[in-house]
Design a protein around this motif. Sequence first.
Motif, PDB file in Angstrom:
ATOM      1  N   LYS A  45      49.978 -11.088  88.134  1.00  0.00           N
ATOM      2  CA  LYS A  45      48.513 -10.912  88.037  1.00  0.00           C
ATOM      3  C   LYS A  45      47.772 -12.241  88.190  1.00  0.00           C
ATOM      4  CE  LYS A  45      48.539  -9.363  83.760  1.00  0.00           C
ATOM      5  NZ  LYS A  45      49.914  -9.647  83.367  1.00  0.00           N
ATOM      6  N   SER A  46      48.137 -13.222  87.364  1.00  0.00           N
ATOM      7  CA  SER A  46      47.415 -14.502  87.388  1.00  0.00           C
ATOM      8  C   SER A  46      47.666 -15.244  88.700  1.00  0.00           C
ATOM      9  CB  SER A  46      47.841 -15.383  86.209  1.00  0.00           C
ATOM     10  OG  SER A  46      47.347 -14.813  85.008  1.00  0.00           O
ATOM     11  N   THR A  47      48.870 -15.112  89.242  1.00  0.00           N
ATOM     12  CA  THR A  47      49.178 -15.787  90.507  1.00  0.00           C
ATOM     13  C   THR A  47      48.314 -15.214  91.628  1.00  0.00           C
ATOM     14  OG1 THR A  47      51.434 -16.208  89.779  1.00  0.00           O
ATOM     15  CG2 THR A  47      51.024 -16.379  92.135  1.00  0.00           C
ATOM     16  N   LEU A  48      48.135 -13.908  91.646  1.00  0.00           N
ATOM     17  CA  LEU A  48      47.264 -13.287  92.656  1.00  0.00           C
ATOM     18  C   LEU A  48      45.846 -13.851  92.534  1.00  0.00           C
ATOM     19  CD1 LEU A  48      46.502 -11.262  94.833  1.00  0.00           C
ATOM     20  CD2 LEU A  48      46.329  -9.490  93.073  1.00  0.00           C
ATOM     21  N   LEU A  49      45.356 -13.932  91.306  1.00  0.00           N
ATOM     22  CA  LEU A  49      44.010 -14.462  91.069  1.00  0.00           C
ATOM     23  C   LEU A  49      43.904 -15.905  91.562  1.00  0.00           C
ATOM     24  CD1 LEU A  49      41.926 -12.652  89.727  1.00  0.00           C
ATOM     25  CD2 LEU A  49      42.224 -13.914  87.608  1.00  0.00           C
ATOM     26  N   ARG A  50      44.922 -16.697  91.256  1.00  0.00           N
ATOM     27  CA  ARG A  50      44.894 -18.120  91.619  1.00  0.00           C
ATOM     28  C   ARG A  50      44.984 -18.307  93.139  1.00  0.00           C
ATOM     29  NH1 ARG A  50      45.650 -21.608  87.323  1.00  0.00           N
ATOM     30  NH2 ARG A  50      46.683 -23.177  88.582  1.00  0.00           N
ATOM     31  N   CYS A  51      45.623 -17.367  93.812  1.00  0.00           N
ATOM     32  CA  CYS A  51      45.659 -17.429  95.288  1.00  0.00           C
ATOM     33  C   CYS A  51      44.275 -17.149  95.875  1.00  0.00           C
ATOM     34  CB  CYS A  51      46.660 -16.423  95.851  1.00  0.00           C
ATOM     35  SG  CYS A  51      48.395 -16.886  95.627  1.00  0.00           S
ATOM     36  N   LEU A  52      43.515 -16.286  95.217  1.00  0.00           N
ATOM     37  CA  LEU A  52      42.211 -15.885  95.761  1.00  0.00           C
ATOM     38  C   LEU A  52      41.238 -17.050  95.832  1.00  0.00           C
ATOM     39  CD1 LEU A  52      41.551 -12.396  94.094  1.00  0.00           C
ATOM     40  CD2 LEU A  52      42.417 -12.880  96.379  1.00  0.00           C
ATOM     41  N   ASN A  53      41.401 -18.057  94.939  1.00  0.00           N
ATOM     42  CA  ASN A  53      40.527 -19.223  95.139  1.00  0.00           C
ATOM     43  C   ASN A  53      41.321 -20.509  95.353  1.00  0.00           C
ATOM     44  OD1 ASN A  53      41.059 -20.141  92.565  1.00  0.00           O
ATOM     45  ND2 ASN A  53      38.907 -20.482  92.050  1.00  0.00           N
ATOM     46  N   LEU A  54      42.524 -20.306  95.913  1.00  0.00           N
ATOM     47  CA  LEU A  54      43.336 -21.405  96.463  1.00  0.00           C
ATOM     48  C   LEU A  54      43.830 -22.410  95.428  1.00  0.00           C
ATOM     49  CD1 LEU A  54      41.477 -22.086  99.836  1.00  0.00           C
ATOM     50  CD2 LEU A  54      43.578 -20.817  99.475  1.00  0.00           C
ATOM     51  N   LEU A  55      43.947 -21.968  94.177  1.00  0.00           N
ATOM     52  CA  LEU A  55      44.633 -22.824  93.200  1.00  0.00           C
ATOM     53  C   LEU A  55      46.138 -22.742  93.416  1.00  0.00           C
ATOM     54  CD1 LEU A  55      42.471 -22.003  90.079  1.00  0.00           C
ATOM     55  CD2 LEU A  55      42.607 -24.192  91.233  1.00  0.00           C
ATOM     56  N   GLU A  56      46.577 -21.663  94.043  1.00  0.00           N
ATOM     57  CA  GLU A  56      47.954 -21.549  94.536  1.00  0.00           C
ATOM     58  C   GLU A  56      47.870 -21.231  96.026  1.00  0.00           C
ATOM     59  OE1 GLU A  56      50.566 -22.168  92.847  1.00  0.00           O
ATOM     60  OE2 GLU A  56      50.044 -21.824  90.754  1.00  0.00           O
ATOM     61  N   THR A  57      48.804 -21.752  96.798  1.00  0.00           N
ATOM     62  CA  THR A  57      48.847 -21.433  98.223  1.00  0.00           C
ATOM     63  C   THR A  57      49.944 -20.402  98.462  1.00  0.00           C
ATOM     64  OG1 THR A  57      48.219 -23.707  98.659  1.00  0.00           O
ATOM     65  CG2 THR A  57      49.029 -22.427 100.524  1.00  0.00           C
ATOM     66  N   PRO A  58      49.591 -19.245  99.016  1.00  0.00           N
ATOM     67  CA  PRO A  58      50.613 -18.231  99.276  1.00  0.00           C
ATOM     68  C   PRO A  58      51.638 -18.726 100.297  1.00  0.00           C
ATOM     69  CG  PRO A  58      48.392 -17.328  99.517  1.00  0.00           C
ATOM     70  CD  PRO A  58      48.252 -18.801  99.405  1.00  0.00           C
ATOM     71  N   ASP A  59      52.847 -18.152 100.259  1.00  0.00           N
ATOM     72  CA  ASP A  59      53.882 -18.505 101.239  1.00  0.00           C
ATOM     73  C   ASP A  59      53.723 -17.713 102.525  1.00  0.00           C
ATOM     74  OD1 ASP A  59      55.273 -20.363  99.544  1.00  0.00           O
ATOM     75  OD2 ASP A  59      55.876 -18.639  98.357  1.00  0.00           O
ATOM     76  N   GLU A  60      53.252 -16.483 102.387  1.00  0.00           N
ATOM     77  CA  GLU A  60      53.028 -15.641 103.571  1.00  0.00           C
ATOM     78  C   GLU A  60      51.812 -14.768 103.327  1.00  0.00           C
ATOM     79  OE1 GLU A  60      56.305 -13.241 105.143  1.00  0.00           O
ATOM     80  OE2 GLU A  60      57.687 -14.602 104.131  1.00  0.00           O
ATOM     81  N   GLY A  61      51.277 -14.240 104.428  1.00  0.00           N
ATOM     82  CA  GLY A  61      50.161 -13.310 104.302  1.00  0.00           C
ATOM     83  C   GLY A  61      48.829 -13.973 104.589  1.00  0.00           C
ATOM     84  N   GLU A  62      47.772 -13.202 104.400  1.00  0.00           N
ATOM     85  CA  GLU A  62      46.427 -13.657 104.736  1.00  0.00           C
ATOM     86  C   GLU A  62      45.435 -13.304 103.629  1.00  0.00           C
ATOM     87  OE1 GLU A  62      44.628 -15.444 106.285  1.00  0.00           O
ATOM     88  OE2 GLU A  62      45.460 -15.897 108.236  1.00  0.00           O
ATOM     89  N   ILE A  63      44.441 -14.166 103.430  1.00  0.00           N
ATOM     90  CA  ILE A  63      43.306 -13.843 102.548  1.00  0.00           C
ATOM     91  C   ILE A  63      42.042 -14.095 103.356  1.00  0.00           C
ATOM     92  CG2 ILE A  63      42.096 -14.380 100.405  1.00  0.00           C
ATOM     93  CD1 ILE A  63      44.727 -15.549  99.333  1.00  0.00           C
ATOM     94  N   PHE A  64      41.224 -13.057 103.466  1.00  0.00           N
ATOM     95  CA  PHE A  64      39.959 -13.177 104.200  1.00  0.00           C
ATOM     96  C   PHE A  64      38.785 -13.082 103.229  1.00  0.00           C
ATOM     97  CE2 PHE A  64      42.981 -11.268 107.175  1.00  0.00           C
ATOM     98  CZ  PHE A  64      42.881 -12.132 108.257  1.00  0.00           C
ATOM     99  N   TYR A  65      37.808 -13.933 103.436  1.00  0.00           N
ATOM    100  CA  TYR A  65      36.552 -13.870 102.679  1.00  0.00           C
ATOM    101  C   TYR A  65      35.459 -13.614 103.718  1.00  0.00           C
ATOM    102  CZ  TYR A  65      32.534 -15.496  99.958  1.00  0.00           C
ATOM    103  OH  TYR A  65      31.317 -15.586  99.325  1.00  0.00           O
ATOM    104  N   HIS A  66      34.831 -12.454 103.637  1.00  0.00           N
ATOM    105  CA  HIS A  66      33.869 -12.021 104.669  1.00  0.00           C
ATOM    106  C   HIS A  66      34.460 -12.179 106.070  1.00  0.00           C
ATOM    107  CE1 HIS A  66      30.573 -11.123 102.032  1.00  0.00           C
ATOM    108  NE2 HIS A  66      30.648 -12.312 101.459  1.00  0.00           N
ATOM    109  N   GLY A  67      35.723 -11.785 106.201  1.00  0.00           N
ATOM    110  CA  GLY A  67      36.351 -11.784 107.522  1.00  0.00           C
ATOM    111  C   GLY A  67      36.875 -13.123 107.998  1.00  0.00           C
TER     112      GLY A  67
END
Length: 248
Positions: A45-67
């Motif tokens: 849960k917390s890791t997902l949250l931290r990825c959303l504002n780049l406190l953690e960098t995901p290893d794979e996948g994509e995060i889009f903010y307004h595309g």
Amino acid sequence: MGQKEIIEVSHLKKHFGDLKVLNDVDFRIHSGEVVTIIGSSGSGKSTLLRCLNLLETPDEGEIFYHGKSILKGEIDVNEHRSKVGMVFQSFNLFHNKTVLENCMLAQIKVLKRSKEEAREKALHFLKKVGMDQFAHASSMQLSGGQKQRVAIARALCMDPEVLLFDEPTSALDPEMVQGVLDVMQQLAKEGLTMIVVTHEMQFAYDISTRIVFMDKGVIAEQGTPQEVFHNPKQQRTKEFLQRYQQQK
């Protein structure tokens, strides 16, 4: 509820060494939603949250903010963090600064606001969370609940579009919890888009437009509070909620 999509998470993966913390997570947030993420400790849960504002960098996948991809550098990190704000479990206030200075600093540095404007904004939001009378106090002098309300005011000063809350009450004494939850409930009523990781199940039920249950790094189930709490489809969700009901 305006259904404009703000954040889209696609096939997100994150591991720490051999430990897979996020394992192919897909997730969307629309404006005005209050999404609460529940699940056992270690479910991601917390890791997902931290990825959303780049406190953690995901290893794979994509995060889009307004595309726009936030992982491919299409958005400046500081700008993104001002739009997708974070309230931490441990407050993260600057101890050597007053409450007011804590709320002004990022406005001046990141948003390039004048001192006068930053001060006015800070006092407005401190008043909103019931902390304006402590504006000139050192943040060291505050109780945990007061610190957390200042941390929320500080995040609001940045005019975020989305506010992330990472277990905002778990470090607080029980009698401090309600004051913080009341502030969050008010923000939800005003239509602020919020993603909340919490162990406060009654609060999750009352405040959320959608509940997301995470288990072993995946989203195991999601739905309205009524669907997830009263009619969970997955056995793991049932077991998790039963444990909570037994603890009451």
